[in-house]
Structures are given as C-alpha cells and as structure tokens.
Design a protein around this motif. Sequence first.
Motif, PDB file in Angstrom:
ATOM      1  N   ASN A 148      -7.654   1.611 -27.255  1.00 47.84           N
ATOM      2  CA  ASN A 148      -8.031   1.784 -26.690  1.00 47.84           C
ATOM      3  C   ASN A 148      -6.706   3.184 -28.473  1.00 47.84           C
ATOM      4  OD1 ASN A 148      -9.113   2.478 -23.952  1.00 47.84           O
ATOM      5  ND2 ASN A 148      -8.444   0.502 -24.832  1.00 47.84           N
ATOM      6  N   LYS A 198       0.674   7.554 -28.371  1.00 47.14           N
ATOM      7  CA  LYS A 198       0.347   6.909 -27.605  1.00 47.14           C
ATOM      8  C   LYS A 198       0.701   5.147 -28.035  1.00 47.14           C
ATOM      9  CE  LYS A 198      -3.932   7.587 -26.497  1.00 47.14           C
ATOM     10  NZ  LYS A 198      -5.360   6.867 -25.916  1.00 47.14           N
ATOM     11  N   MET A 230       0.379  13.957 -21.591  1.00 42.23           N
ATOM     12  CA  MET A 230      -0.455  12.991 -20.747  1.00 42.23           C
ATOM     13  C   MET A 230       0.280  12.842 -18.697  1.00 42.23           C
ATOM     14  SD  MET A 230      -2.148   9.322 -20.297  1.00 42.23           S
ATOM     15  CE  MET A 230      -3.552   8.968 -22.415  1.00 42.23           C
ATOM     16  N   HIS A 231      -0.133  13.598 -18.396  1.00 46.56           N
ATOM     17  CA  HIS A 231      -0.401  13.354 -17.016  1.00 46.56           C
ATOM     18  C   HIS A 231      -0.107  12.023 -16.009  1.00 46.56           C
ATOM     19  CE1 HIS A 231       1.355  17.852 -17.270  1.00 46.56           C
ATOM     20  NE2 HIS A 231       0.197  17.924 -17.332  1.00 46.56           N
ATOM     21  N   GLU A 233      -1.637  11.077 -13.270  1.00 49.84           N
ATOM     22  CA  GLU A 233      -3.393  10.804 -13.316  1.00 49.84           C
ATOM     23  C   GLU A 233      -3.779  10.060 -14.205  1.00 49.84           C
ATOM     24  OE1 GLU A 233      -6.288   9.699 -10.633  1.00 49.84           O
ATOM     25  OE2 GLU A 233      -5.070  10.985  -9.542  1.00 49.84           O
ATOM     26  N   GLN A 234      -3.476  10.978 -15.372  1.00 49.92           N
ATOM     27  CA  GLN A 234      -4.263  10.114 -16.013  1.00 49.92           C
ATOM     28  C   GLN A 234      -3.656   8.844 -17.087  1.00 49.92           C
ATOM     29  OE1 GLN A 234      -3.743  13.914 -18.487  1.00 49.92           O
ATOM     30  NE2 GLN A 234      -5.146  13.500 -19.855  1.00 49.92           N
ATOM     31  N   SER A 235      -2.605   8.112 -16.412  1.00 54.35           N
ATOM     32  CA  SER A 235      -1.586   7.376 -16.515  1.00 54.35           C
ATOM     33  C   SER A 235      -2.237   6.306 -15.751  1.00 54.35           C
ATOM     34  CB  SER A 235      -0.594   7.195 -16.604  1.00 54.35           C
ATOM     35  OG  SER A 235       0.599   6.041 -16.064  1.00 54.35           O
ATOM     36  N   GLU A 237      -5.369   5.853 -13.849  1.00 51.79           N
ATOM     37  CA  GLU A 237      -6.930   5.439 -14.847  1.00 51.79           C
ATOM     38  C   GLU A 237      -6.702   4.423 -16.037  1.00 51.79           C
ATOM     39  OE1 GLU A 237      -9.195   8.786 -15.898  1.00 51.79           O
ATOM     40  OE2 GLU A 237      -8.969   9.842 -13.652  1.00 51.79           O
ATOM     41  N   ILE A 238      -5.341   4.945 -16.557  1.00 48.66           N
ATOM     42  CA  ILE A 238      -5.195   3.885 -17.878  1.00 48.66           C
ATOM     43  C   ILE A 238      -5.054   2.704 -16.951  1.00 48.66           C
ATOM     44  CG2 ILE A 238      -3.957   3.043 -18.953  1.00 48.66           C
ATOM     45  CD1 ILE A 238      -4.462   6.076 -20.491  1.00 48.66           C
ATOM     46  N   GLU A 361       5.466   9.506 -14.491  1.00 47.20           N
ATOM     47  CA  GLU A 361       5.553  10.925 -15.345  1.00 47.20           C
ATOM     48  C   GLU A 361       6.866  10.697 -15.051  1.00 47.20           C
ATOM     49  OE1 GLU A 361       3.272  15.222 -16.131  1.00 47.20           O
ATOM     50  OE2 GLU A 361       2.890  13.853 -14.891  1.00 47.20           O
TER      51      GLU A 361
END
Length: 432
Positions: A148, A198, A230-231, A233-235, A237-238, A361
């Motif tokens: 990723n 990342k 990255m916010h 919500e994206q974190s 998901e990961i 965050e």
Amino acid sequence: MEQIQIIDAKHHVGETVKIGAWVANKRSSGKIAFLQLRDGTAYFQGIVVKNEVGEDMFQLAKNLHQETSIWIVGEIREDSRSKFGYEIGITSVEVVGESQEYPITPKEHGTDFLMDHRHLWLRSSRQHAIMQIRNEIIRATYEFFNNNGFTKVDPPILTGSAPEGTTDLFETNYFDQKAYLSQSGQLYMEAAAMAFGKVFSFGPTFRAEKSKTRRHLIEFWMIEPEMAFMHQEQSLEIQEQYVAFLVQNVLDNCDYALDVLERDKELLKKYTQLPFPRITYDDAVELLKKNGFEDIEWGDDFGSPHETFIANSFEQPVFILNYPKAIKPFYMKPHPTREDVVICADMIAPEGYGEIIGGSERATDYEYVLEEIRKQGLDENEYSWYLDLRKYGSVPHTGFGLGLERTVTWLSGIEHVREAIPFPRLLNRIYP
C-alpha cells in the motif's frame, strides 16, 4: 536418502527420509513405541515396531526421555487420524543429545512456573502454534504496508520527549541528560510522514505501569503507521482493511496452528467482513448506562468490562470515536464543532480482548499544539522539533498504533497476553 523437515512430510509420502527432531512425548504398547516428535516446524508421530527394528533399537526408542534430540530414519505415511495428517514409520534412531528430568512434563503446570521456564515452554505445541501466528501477523504486516505504498522508518528507542507525558515512562540518565525508553514512535513518524507521505514503524515500546492484568505488558511491540494528506475517515478505512488482512492471512497460513489452539475459525472469518461497526464515545457511555453499568460517567475512560460489553454488542471489532479531550494526549486534533472531544478512535476487539488499535487525526495548528504542550506541563524546548512540523508546510495527517502482542492474543484465542511474547523480558518479569 533426503533430509527433510516435518512440515514437508506431505511431499515425501512413501519415501524413506532422515529427520532431526526432539522427543516431545512417548508411549508404548507391547511391541510398538509411539514417539511424539517435533523439529521446530511441526509435530507428528513416529512409530517404532519391535519386529521391524530389532530388540536393541526398540529398547532405545522405548526408553527415550522427553526432549532428547535424535536423528530418525523412516518412511513417511499418511495418517488420517491426526490433525497433521502424516506420520513416519521409523527404522533407525540415533541419539544426538540426552535430556534428563525435563522440568515441563505433560502434567498441568501453573502460569508462574511456566513463565519462569519460558525458554523451555516455547517448545510445547501450544506455544509453538502461538509463535507461528505471531510470525504470520508480522509477515502480513510488512506485506500489507509494502503493498500500500508505505515506507518503513525506525524511530529511536531512547528519546528525550514523550507523546503521552512522562509519568508512565522509564527514565534513564543519558550523559547527564534525561532520556526515556520510547512510549511510542508516533511523534517521529509524523516527521517521517512529512518526508515520505505514508510511513510505518515496527518496534518495541515501554509503559512504566505496574500491572498484573491478562491484557497488559510493560514492554511490547507496536506497529505505527502515519499518513500525510489524510483525514481520520481515510485512516479508519486503512485500519479495518489492515486488521481484516491480518485475520485472513492467519486463516490462510496458520490452519494447523489454529487447530492446535482449538480456535474457532468460523468466528475469525466474521472479523474479515467490512466495514467494522462504529459508535461514538457519547453513545457508548449511553449504551453502558442503559445496560446497568453504574460505574461510568461521561469523561471517564473505559475499563476492561466496558470495552468487553461494547465489543460484544457488535460481535466484531468496533471503533469507538471521539473521546473526551481531557483523557487524550496533546497532539490530537480538536473536533471542529465541539471543544470537549478530539478526533480519534480506538478499535476494540471482540471476545473480551480490549483495545488493539488507538489512533487519531493530528493537530496541525502551531499555536494550538504549543498551548497544549504548555497545559500538560511539558518542556516546550524538548518539542521544538515537533513544533517545526507545524511551521514548515503542515498538512492534515493521521495515524494509529496496533499492539502486536494483544493482537496475537486475540487471533490465537488465548487467555493471557504473556503467552504471546517469545521470552519474559526483564521488564515483564518484574510485575508478572
């Protein structure tokens, strides 16, 4: 004649092979001796028949002591009665190293005794299975983050600043300066994310908290990713993708180990189903109160019974979102519409295993972070480099930390986190 390992027996059915092994256990029945053998890759049974090997060889095999190391020669056969599926019909035994009065016998032993003999306890089939699952989680972790686009960066173990205050850190004198054993690599990973986008780290962390619970360790290993631009919500998901990936890889590659531990595989399969449920801290408190928990009020941190009830209400890993600011570290980003909570989440594992991930965050405003550092009585000079990240091209960024040992404990279905460590490291022996 080929020398093989036990794990490769399935590729040599009908062949005569040589194996180096240890005698884990044995029993005899008249003119047949049954040896439970291990070689570090797996366990299986060796059968010695008196009429096939002669009196001397049979007596040698029959009188082997537990954990004696041996060379064996014999033919690999299928064995549908065993979980492993194969056995060896032994024609020759050669003793390599004798073992006398091995302290961990097949009888029951207490946890304290076993931890005192951890260097030997690792040889048992149960501990072997747990370590195989631990190894698979580590392997799958590297695969997930490499696939990723993450770069691995190693933060220092001795540090001059602490992400969550210094009260729970081990202090040491570093050439007449105060230094601490790392509580987390997070602050350094934030700096790395500003360079690489990342990143993730994987290393030891320390908590100077005297604890005798089945969940806590003083020294443990953490996987800590950090992501720029990255916010939260994206974190999230990961995080759920990562955990589901770990579960699936354990199911795919540790089938025999899960059988040894009698782990419910169908239950583990449920933990690969995404997305994971989410509940706010506010709603979690209300859920607890409605179900008879009178010991919790808004603003309190959750204890083990609270986390267990919340997770079991969903029967999957669950995110608890947006905790009170007062009980979280200084670096978390404040909520855009509320002053009393921060943008964060803990992932709670089901079946009573508690928090396996904590993340948030990160606050990006220089003045806000500086004020929070001062409020918590931290030395702002020690955090000048961290404040620099807010001065030179600050961006939205987020990250999390997953505790390896607690994740191993959960996926293995074992009771005590100390079974998930290879050795009782010094710090974890002081407060067992």
